[in-house]
Motif scaffolding. Sequence first.
Motif, PDB file in Angstrom:
ATOM      1  N   PHE A   1       0.835  -1.208   0.000  1.00  0.00           N
ATOM      2  CA  PHE A   1       0.000   0.000   0.000  1.00  0.00           C
ATOM      3  C   PHE A   1       0.871   1.261   0.000  1.00  0.00           C
ATOM      4  CE2 PHE A   1      -3.436  -2.410   2.493  1.00  0.00           C
ATOM      5  CZ  PHE A   1      -4.237  -2.559   1.380  1.00  0.00           C
ATOM      6  N   TYR A   2       2.050   1.134   0.656  1.00  0.00           N
ATOM      7  CA  TYR A   2       2.732   2.359   1.079  1.00  0.00           C
ATOM      8  C   TYR A   2       3.884   2.779   0.180  1.00  0.00           C
ATOM      9  CZ  TYR A   2      -0.200   1.519   5.088  1.00  0.00           C
ATOM     10  OH  TYR A   2      -1.298   1.307   5.894  1.00  0.00           O
ATOM     11  N   ASP A   3       3.591   3.074  -1.090  1.00  0.00           N
ATOM     12  CA  ASP A   3       4.578   3.826  -1.875  1.00  0.00           C
ATOM     13  C   ASP A   3       4.234   5.301  -1.662  1.00  0.00           C
ATOM     14  OD1 ASP A   3       2.237   4.085  -3.331  1.00  0.00           O
ATOM     15  OD2 ASP A   3       3.096   3.568  -5.268  1.00  0.00           O
TER      16      ASP A   3
ATOM     17  N   LEU B   1      -2.329   8.868   0.188  1.00  0.00           N
ATOM     18  CA  LEU B   1      -3.740   8.460   0.322  1.00  0.00           C
ATOM     19  C   LEU B   1      -4.047   8.046   1.761  1.00  0.00           C
ATOM     20  CD1 LEU B   1      -4.103   6.486  -3.023  1.00  0.00           C
ATOM     21  CD2 LEU B   1      -5.506   8.453  -2.345  1.00  0.00           C
ATOM     22  N   PHE B   2      -3.084   7.391   2.414  1.00  0.00           N
ATOM     23  CA  PHE B   2      -3.328   7.007   3.810  1.00  0.00           C
ATOM     24  C   PHE B   2      -3.479   8.256   4.689  1.00  0.00           C
ATOM     25  CE2 PHE B   2      -2.022   5.698   8.126  1.00  0.00           C
ATOM     26  CZ  PHE B   2      -3.123   4.877   8.381  1.00  0.00           C
ATOM     27  N   ASP B   3      -2.658   9.278   4.442  1.00  0.00           N
ATOM     28  CA  ASP B   3      -2.814  10.544   5.206  1.00  0.00           C
ATOM     29  C   ASP B   3      -4.214  11.100   4.991  1.00  0.00           C
ATOM     30  OD1 ASP B   3      -0.271  10.322   6.118  1.00  0.00           O
ATOM     31  OD2 ASP B   3       0.599  11.783   4.716  1.00  0.00           O
TER      32      ASP B   3
ATOM     33  N   PRO C   1       1.741   2.873  18.388  1.00  0.00           N
ATOM     34  CA  PRO C   1       0.427   3.514  18.254  1.00  0.00           C
ATOM     35  C   PRO C   1      -0.279   3.118  16.959  1.00  0.00           C
ATOM     36  CG  PRO C   1       2.146   5.030  17.570  1.00  0.00           C
ATOM     37  CD  PRO C   1       2.842   3.742  17.952  1.00  0.00           C
ATOM     38  N   GLY C   2      -1.468   3.662  16.749  1.00  0.00           N
ATOM     39  CA  GLY C   2      -2.125   3.601  15.444  1.00  0.00           C
ATOM     40  C   GLY C   2      -2.913   2.336  15.178  1.00  0.00           C
ATOM     41  N   SER C   3      -3.003   1.433  16.149  1.00  0.00           N
ATOM     42  CA  SER C   3      -3.669   0.134  15.972  1.00  0.00           C
ATOM     43  C   SER C   3      -3.046  -0.681  14.834  1.00  0.00           C
ATOM     44  CB  SER C   3      -5.185   0.288  15.771  1.00  0.00           C
ATOM     45  OG  SER C   3      -5.494   0.803  14.503  1.00  0.00           O
TER      46      SER C   3
HETATM   47  C1  AVI Z   1      -2.421   1.244   9.325  1.00  0.00           C
HETATM   48  N1  AVI Z   1      -3.622   0.582   9.782  1.00  0.00           N
HETATM   49  C2  AVI Z   1      -3.744   0.649  11.247  1.00  0.00           C
HETATM   50  C3  AVI Z   1      -4.850   1.013   9.088  1.00  0.00           C
HETATM   51  C4  AVI Z   1      -6.092   0.250   9.636  1.00  0.00           C
HETATM   52  O1  AVI Z   1      -7.039   0.925  10.030  1.00  0.00           O
HETATM   53  O2  AVI Z   1      -6.064  -0.971   9.704  1.00  0.00           O
HETATM   54  C5  AVI Z   1      -4.729   0.791   7.595  1.00  0.00           C
HETATM   55  C6  AVI Z   1      -5.968   1.163   6.822  1.00  0.00           C
HETATM   56  N2  AVI Z   1      -6.462   0.460   5.848  1.00  0.00           N
HETATM   57  C7  AVI Z   1      -7.526   1.065   5.367  1.00  0.00           C
HETATM   58  N3  AVI Z   1      -7.741   2.156   6.069  1.00  0.00           N
HETATM   59  C8  AVI Z   1      -6.751   2.242   6.968  1.00  0.00           C
END
Ligand code: AVI
Length: 331
Positions: free
Chosen positions: A49-51, A57-59, A172-174
């Motif tokens: 996912f993380y390029d 997009l994750f941000d 953190p962050g689950s």
């Molecule tokens: C990084 N991780 C904790 C996120 C999650 O909620 O599992 C990744 C994510 N996938 C889709 N939305 C967020």
Amino acid sequence: MVISSTGLAAADRAECAVAYDSRLIDRDSVIELQRGFFSDQPSLPSKYFYDQSGSELFDEICELDEYYPTRTEASIMRECVDDMVDAIGSAGRLIEYGSGSSLKTRLLLEHMHPDVTYVPVDISGDYLEQVADNLRRDFPQRRIAPIAADFTRPFRLPSSEAAKSRDVVYFPGSTVGNFRPAFAATLLSQMRNQVGTGGGLLIGFDLQKDPAVLEAAYDDRRGVTALFNLNLLRHLNRVAGGNFNLNAYRHVALYNDRDHRIEMHLESCRDQQVTLAGRSRTLAKSQRILTELSHKYTVDGFTQMAAASGWKREQIWMDSNEYFAVGMFRS
Ligand code: AVI
């Protein structure tokens, strides 16, 4: 056909050598890709996912109305930071697994006792040094001692210089929820071994809740999570010789009630032939590729998993909806 100890046929290994660029992807990752994708229930590792665009997009996901984990954890941290820094203590190190930009940690860095050293651990060495330099500029009194390592594999922590030092792992962050329970337990044991007796674990984990809230968080109205999921294919096309047609897949996010987890898939919209890392397979219409698991816990369930890895629950902080928890565990 002779299968090597890594499970990949010798002929396939030779084929791989010309099908991907070793500057972009290492051989172990190719083997991992092939194992997952060319099985009866195809899957692809979430790490793709993380390029650059995936990280952006994750941000964006973290800012979405539906995606509650980031802002909920941040509000718990803001509200309870004094208790947390008391629990971290005054001597030792705060070791952050998968620190990335260290943005979430700034609050702790502002409040923690000045003698606590911050040890960000991240796989991306250059980025880590850049983040460490910025932190040294912003927190000139604090010792920052980065370690470039892949935390999903055992890595060595330098022995602490401080006498009576007490180390605390911060996770953190689950992110723990993205691993299958058996691997999450392995990771918790690795952390326990690193900090030794008396060490701590400050960890964020997501809680079980109404499946409708969960499914909306992973399938938002604006379609940002769908783009994030599809971007994994674009990334693999670039680094692993994939020929995925991004228009031929649809994003699916479903809550699995039995295993208490969100499962993200990419569903094939038609019968199609796909090549990846030098091998090809057929995907039938409606066949799904698993791309991510995100486990949701109860506080007691998480406590039991941590206990099996040598951690005792010390304190739990939650938001008023009980959507998310941050726990301090002691070894
Ligand atoms: C990084 N991780 C904790 C996120 C999650 O909620 O599992 C990744 C994510 N996938 C889709 N939305 C967020």
